[in-house]
Design a protein around this motif. Structure first.
Motif, short mmCIF file in Angstrom:
data_model
loop_
_atom_site.label_atom_id
_atom_site.label_comp_id
_atom_site.label_asym_id
_atom_site.label_seq_id
_atom_site.Cartn_x
_atom_site.Cartn_y
_atom_site.Cartn_z
N LEU A 138 5.79 31.31 -27.52
CA LEU A 138 5.54 31.68 -28.91
C LEU A 138 6.78 31.43 -29.74
O LEU A 138 7.89 31.85 -29.38
CB LEU A 138 5.14 33.16 -28.98
N VAL A 186 0.03 34.20 -36.61
CA VAL A 186 -0.06 34.24 -35.14
C VAL A 186 -1.44 34.72 -34.71
O VAL A 186 -2.02 34.22 -33.73
CB VAL A 186 1.06 35.13 -34.55
N PHE A 215 -1.01 33.97 -21.84
CA PHE A 215 -0.30 33.97 -23.11
C PHE A 215 -1.03 34.83 -24.15
O PHE A 215 -0.42 35.63 -24.87
CB PHE A 215 -0.19 32.52 -23.59
N GLN A 218 -0.52 38.45 -23.63
CA GLN A 218 0.79 38.91 -24.14
C GLN A 218 0.72 39.17 -25.64
O GLN A 218 1.23 40.18 -26.13
CB GLN A 218 1.85 37.86 -23.86
N ILE A 219 0.11 38.24 -26.33
CA ILE A 219 0.01 38.41 -27.78
C ILE A 219 -0.85 39.62 -28.12
O ILE A 219 -0.52 40.42 -29.00
CB ILE A 219 -0.56 37.13 -28.44
N GLY A 222 1.05 42.64 -27.70
CA GLY A 222 1.97 42.77 -28.83
C GLY A 222 1.28 43.37 -30.04
O GLY A 222 1.79 44.30 -30.67
#
Lengths: 285, 229
Positions: A138, A186, A215, A218-219, A222
């Motif tokens: 990222l 994002v 991935f 993970q985002i 977040g």
């Protein structure tokens, strides 16, 4: 219209003569003079706003095209070519952003933020998508902002400038993507990644989907960490993000379960029907 | 930097942002209280007896404005000076209200429109952006439009109180204001919506003036005004 209005009004007054003196507004009175300056100030402000809206729209369109281009990216031999082409396109977008930065010199960026925010979000989406394809990670907001520092020396501008004024100081302009614009960009990126995942399965690539689900998770983590500390728009995107993640996770699940049963060359067929299903779902929601 | 580290950093930024907003809201709340007090004070002019001691009321209101100035000073310290428009919406409403109140006081004192510079001075802020916490032009104009509605009301009440000359003076003033606003090319925003209300205020005041003139009630008043010229 106002002429007739005034006439009718005068009929109301027996002392027309004196009234008229009072009613007629002196165009050079202090009040009228200050309103003339207000007119100028407001018009200047609105003009700038409109110019920025236009730039923002151009940025949005070009960024979207870059994303479409990047979707054509496969591990096929022309991959590098597409990346280079996208870089050229993003450079063009950045030139537009430079114009935005120039418009905003000496201004409070937040005064015009509403005009440029959609464009910046789309740019974040495009640039982070390209970054992901390149590096599988990222891009940070700092990295994005680093690319948005412009100097007069680069690009063709220099030639015109140096010829006219050699002693002119090399100016720099910069624009900072706000954390919120970055987050919204994002969040949009995840939708693109979901599409990339599905299409890469279609191309018989079985590694990318797992990388992508990793991935995306993970985002997603977040975003859940931010939760509702962020503004309303961010929490709104969380729902769509969850859906994208679910689609990618389901794709990985199917790959895992059926991948061992189906000969590799038939995988694509299995998934092309799966993709149809997802597309249908998407058009429904 | 890993993804989670990035998000932790962003979360920190957002929390800091929220803290600032919280601080601003606190000050703005106090300011709204002061604005209400000033408004209550000035509302007195609509009552029959209120017309006699307008100067006294203005005097008192001006004293309250010194409180506003202290509150403005504290508001300025709550956020970075170059991010005015980032938090603008938090104090926009109260600032417009304060502009109206200042404009009302100045009108009652001198029957003139307060300039943007003068309001800024009364509120203890700057008139233009370059010099710090400033009065946005749209907020100033909004406040002025509120003044117009208040004056339409004042015209009605001054007739009730037996003051027949005031509506004529208000009428002149509002007409000039109307011509002023007509110079502006407004966008389709909140200011434009408020401006659309101005014509009703103009109409109201004209009706009052009409009522007075068909009854000859403004005869001496106009004569007096004519003599002044």
């Amino acid at each position: 219209g106002s002429g007739g209005f005034r006439k009718r009004k005068h009929d109301n007054f027996p002392h027309g003569q004196r009234r008229e003196e009072k009613e007629n507004v002196n165009p050079s009175s202090a009040l009228m003079m200050s309103f003339k300056s207000f007119q100028l100030e407001l018009d200047t402000r609105h003009d700038k706003y409109e110019r920025l809206v236009k730039l923002s729209r151009d940025i949005t369109i070009e960024s979207k095209r870059t994303i479409f281009l990047l979707h054509r990216f496969t591990s096929a031999p022309n991959g590098e070519e597409i990346l280079n082409e996208s870089e050229v396109k993003l450079d063009a977008v950045r030139r537009k952003i430079k114009q935005v930065a120039q418009e905003l010199v000496g201004e409070d960026m937040y005064q015009f933020h509403r005009a440029i925010s959609p464009g910046l979000q789309e740019y974040v989406e495009a640039v982070s998508f390209q970054y992901f394809i390149r590096t599988r990670s990222l891009i940070s907001v700092e990295e994005i902002n680093r690319q948005l520092i412009f100097t007069a020396e680069d690009r063709e501008e220099t030639r015109n400038m140096t010829s006219s004024s050699l002693d002119k100081q090399p100016h720099t302009w910069s624009l900072k993507v706000t954390p919120v614009d970055y987050l919204l960009g994002v969040a949009d990126l995840t939708g693109e990644l979901m599409r990339l995942c599905i299409s890469s399965v279609g191309n018989g690539d079985i590694d990318t989907p797992f990388e992508l689900s990793q991935f995306l998770r993970q985002i997603y983590d977040g975003f859940t960490f931010i939760g509702n500390t962020g503004p309303y728009e961010v929490s709104k995107k969380l729902y769509t993000l969850k859906q994208s993640l679910a689609k990618v996770e389901n794709a990985c699940y199917t790959l895992k379960v059926r991948g061992s049963e189906i000969p590799k060359h038939m995988l694509a067929d299995v998934f092309s029907s799966k993709t149809d299903l997802i597309d249908q779902e998407e058009s429904l929601s | 930097m890993s993804v989670s580290e990035m998000f932790i950093a962003l979360q920190g930024v957002l929390t800091a942002d929220q803290d600032i907003r919280e601080e601003i809201r606190k000050v703005v709340q106090v300011m709204e209280q002061t604005a209400r007090e000033i408004l209550t004070l000035l509302q007195g002019v609509h009552q029959g007896a209120g017309f006699q001691d307008i100067p006294k009321k203005c005097q008192k209101a001006r004293e309250h404005f010194s409180t506003v100035r202290t509150q403005m000073e504290s508001l300025k310290t709550k956020f970075p000076a170059d991010q005015y428009y980032r938090f603008h919406e938090h104090w926009r409403f109260v600032l417009q209200r304060l502009v109206f109140l200042a404009a009302f006081v100045v009108y009652l004192e001198s029957e003139a429109l307060v300039t943007r510079e003068a309001v800024a001075e009364i509120l203890g802020i700057e008139a233009d952006r370059e010099r710090g916490f400033h009065l946005d032009i749209e907020d100033y104009l909004s406040g002025v439009l509120t003044l117009a509605s208040e004056l339409a009301r004042l015209a009605v009440n001054s007739v009730t109180a037996g003051d027949y000359s005031r509506p004529l003076r208000i009428s002149t003033f509002i007409n000039e204001l109307d011509s002023g606003f007509r110079l502006l090319n407004l966008k389709n925003d909140s200011l434009r919506k408020r401006y659309d209300g101005l014509k009703y205020d103009v109409k109201k005041i004209e009706e009052v003036v009409y009522d007075l003139s068909i009854r000859g009630l403004n005869k001496e008043a106009t004569a007096a005004a004519g003599a002044e010229k």
